[in-house]
Write a protein that holds these residues in place. Structure first.
Motif, PDB file in Angstrom:
ATOM      1  N   ALA A   1       0.804  -0.827  -0.005  1.00 29.08           N
ATOM      2  CA  ALA A   1       0.009  -0.130  -0.147  1.00 29.08           C
ATOM      3  C   ALA A   1       0.366   1.057  -0.125  1.00 29.08           C
ATOM      4  CB  ALA A   1      -0.947   0.218   1.458  1.00 29.08           C
ATOM      5  N   THR A   2       1.845   1.570   0.734  1.00 30.54           N
ATOM      6  CA  THR A   2       2.427   2.212   0.875  1.00 30.54           C
ATOM      7  C   THR A   2       3.200   2.978  -0.543  1.00 30.54           C
ATOM      8  OG1 THR A   2       5.340   1.702   1.588  1.00 30.54           O
ATOM      9  CG2 THR A   2       2.899   2.075   3.280  1.00 30.54           C
ATOM     10  N   LEU A   3       3.398   1.689  -1.389  1.00 30.67           N
ATOM     11  CA  LEU A   3       4.647   1.631  -2.687  1.00 30.67           C
ATOM     12  C   LEU A   3       3.538   2.277  -3.708  1.00 30.67           C
ATOM     13  CD1 LEU A   3       6.423  -1.571  -2.686  1.00 30.67           C
ATOM     14  CD2 LEU A   3       7.311   1.034  -1.995  1.00 30.67           C
ATOM     15  N   LEU A   4       1.933   2.474  -3.322  1.00 28.34           N
ATOM     16  CA  LEU A   4       1.131   2.804  -4.467  1.00 28.34           C
ATOM     17  C   LEU A   4       0.377   4.942  -3.827  1.00 28.34           C
ATOM     18  CD1 LEU A   4      -1.514  -0.296  -5.338  1.00 28.34           C
ATOM     19  CD2 LEU A   4       0.540   1.117  -6.530  1.00 28.34           C
ATOM     20  N   ASP A   5       0.893   5.216  -4.680  1.00 28.80           N
ATOM     21  CA  ASP A   5       0.556   7.180  -4.857  1.00 28.80           C
ATOM     22  C   ASP A   5      -0.909   7.003  -4.134  1.00 28.80           C
ATOM     23  OD1 ASP A   5       0.762   9.645  -4.059  1.00 28.80           O
ATOM     24  OD2 ASP A   5      -0.598   9.939  -6.502  1.00 28.80           O
ATOM     25  N   GLY A   6      -1.314   7.323  -3.019  1.00 30.68           N
ATOM     26  CA  GLY A   6      -2.701   6.638  -2.012  1.00 30.68           C
ATOM     27  C   GLY A   6      -3.096   5.703  -1.656  1.00 30.68           C
ATOM     28  N   GLY A   7      -2.000   4.456  -0.996  1.00 35.30           N
ATOM     29  CA  GLY A   7      -2.423   3.678  -1.211  1.00 35.30           C
ATOM     30  C   GLY A   7      -3.092   3.220  -0.246  1.00 35.30           C
ATOM     31  N   ARG A   8      -4.160   2.684   0.433  1.00 36.52           N
ATOM     32  CA  ARG A   8      -4.613   2.584   1.885  1.00 36.52           C
ATOM     33  C   ARG A   8      -4.094   0.457   1.646  1.00 36.52           C
ATOM     34  NH1 ARG A   8      -9.789   5.496   3.500  1.00 36.52           N
ATOM     35  NH2 ARG A   8      -8.831   4.355   4.637  1.00 36.52           N
ATOM     36  N   THR A   9      -4.913   0.063   3.186  1.00 38.73           N
ATOM     37  CA  THR A   9      -4.310  -1.506   2.954  1.00 38.73           C
ATOM     38  C   THR A   9      -6.028  -1.666   2.510  1.00 38.73           C
ATOM     39  OG1 THR A   9      -5.064  -1.548   5.465  1.00 38.73           O
ATOM     40  CG2 THR A   9      -3.150  -1.826   4.263  1.00 38.73           C
ATOM     41  N   THR A  10      -7.022  -2.501   2.772  1.00 39.41           N
ATOM     42  CA  THR A  10      -8.030  -3.334   1.960  1.00 39.41           C
ATOM     43  C   THR A  10      -8.711  -3.574   3.154  1.00 39.41           C
ATOM     44  OG1 THR A  10      -7.318  -5.658   2.010  1.00 39.41           O
ATOM     45  CG2 THR A  10      -7.190  -4.711  -0.059  1.00 39.41           C
ATOM     46  N   HIS A  11      -8.223  -3.679   3.841  1.00 38.84           N
ATOM     47  CA  HIS A  11      -8.985  -3.884   5.705  1.00 38.84           C
ATOM     48  C   HIS A  11      -9.448  -2.584   6.011  1.00 38.84           C
ATOM     49  CE1 HIS A  11      -9.825  -7.839   6.682  1.00 38.84           C
ATOM     50  NE2 HIS A  11      -8.919  -7.964   6.236  1.00 38.84           N
ATOM     51  N   SER A  12      -8.342  -1.049   6.461  1.00 39.73           N
ATOM     52  CA  SER A  12      -8.076   0.207   6.252  1.00 39.73           C
ATOM     53  C   SER A  12      -9.665   0.871   5.526  1.00 39.73           C
ATOM     54  CB  SER A  12      -6.979   0.294   6.765  1.00 39.73           C
ATOM     55  OG  SER A  12      -7.258   2.279   6.496  1.00 39.73           O
TER      56      SER A  12
END
Length: 167
Positions: free
Chosen positions: A50-61
């Motif tokens: 998630a940190t490697l994608l711009d604006g990425g978040r974990t699926t659970h979050s």
């Protein structure tokens, strides 16, 4: 990219070994869609991805998935239609899910149910464009106190959506 301009929806899967440039490709797609002032959601099954994608978040979050996903018969995302994420899910151009092969199949099914409801569309994922990315040669879903059979049964390939991306 044609699927985004035609707004035809659909499910696409990028299955490639680690280190082949999947994250670079996903970042390029996200940047292209966002440069056209469209909404592109980036989620990943692990915090590192998630940190490697711009604006990425974990699926659970991002999707507010139930913590006891494997024990829930027909899970859905715990998001209201009027919330910020609910509105984003209704209007986004694409949802990119990196490292999805690590997720339980019921997480994908929960997203499907939620999108069908939010978008008022009975098509798969409510007609939204979904891009899954991962490597089935890496870590499969981890189920505590389970057998290898349980882990394979939790894998995306055994999902009701699995027929769409089986080899």
């Amino acid at each position: 990219m044609r699927a985004t301009t035609e707004q035809s929806g659909g499910l696409f899967f990028i299955d490639a070994p680690g280190g082949t440039g999947k994250t670079f490709l996903l970042s390029l797609i996200l940047a292209t869609i966002r440069s056209q002032n469209n909404i592109a959601l980036a989620i990943a099954s692990s915090g590192i991805a998630a940190t490697l994608l711009d604006g990425g978040r974990t699926t659970h979050s991002a999707l507010k998935l139930p913590l006891n996903l494997q024990n829930t018969e027909a899970p859905t995302c715990n998001i209201s239609k009027n919330s910020g994420m609910g509105k984003a899910l209704q209007t986004c151009q694409i949802i990119i899910w990196d490292e999805c092969t690590m997720s339980h199949k019921k997480a994908l099914e929960a997203l499907d149910r939620t999108l069908r409801d939010f978008r008022g569309n009975r098509r798969i994922f409510g007609g939204a464009l979904i891009l899954l990315s991962g490597d089935f040669r890496q870590t499969l879903p981890i189920i505590s106190r389970s057998t290898p059979t349980d882990e394979l049964h939790a894998c995306l390939k055994s999902s009701v959506h699995g027929v769409l991306y089986r080899n």
